[in-house]
Write a protein that holds these residues in place. Sequence first.
Motif: not given
Length: 269
Positions: A249-269
Amino acid sequence: MKILFLGDVMGRAGRQAIAARLPQMRTDWDLDFVVVNGENATAGMGLSGAHAKGLFEAGADCVTLGDHAFDQKDMLQVCEAEPRIVRPLNFSKASPGKGARLFTARGGKKVIVAQALGQVFMKRPFDDPFSALETVFRAHPLGGQADAIIVDFHCEATSEKMAMGHWCDGRASLMVGTHTHVPTSDAMILPKGCAYLSDAGMCGDYNSVIGMQRDEPLRRFITGMPKDRFTPALGEATLSGVYVETDASGKATRIEMVRQGGLLQQSGP
């Protein structure tokens, strides 16, 4: 659908990080559609045609702009000729290009990408972003002509972004803020299915002042006097943005912040 939105690309460091990381992210995360905000990709002020080409070659399906949309003069022609570039809907009625475009994603899915500029604390007055987006939603209802709708709201105030998010709820798949270069930690899915993030942050060097080398911004804050031009920082960049999954239907079922590399490195989905 699996959608990735990456925030404001800041100068050479941001472009290099996009080129180095985005192709593998598309493969590893099995992405259907990628949007990149490129409005600071050229020396921190606007986007050139050559640098837009580089973002597309790295894997962007769409590049959005912002209040610096036409700082690079060749964008006046490129924006008209390149259908994958989206400039703000409410920038100016005389602006070249379009503020909302229909794209075909992997598997034939139809995606609308629209961008609007906010009004609060911005350096120049822009037309009402809510009425500008209303025309898009009426022409392309979510789940009808559009399998997904992505809104890039380019503005300063978090209150204005939050208001826009709630106004888009049930009408858009994702409403994400850009412009401040500072990523927020409020990723959520609103009650009617719109994924929301106040600001995606930047794709740039965070050992900086919002992507600029520190010395000149610090001098101006401390002394109130300019001496040199702002220049983008050139250290390792962090790719900042948001990953969203949507249903039929186009509605969101999942949302994850993305931070790849550098000082804010964090895993994605």
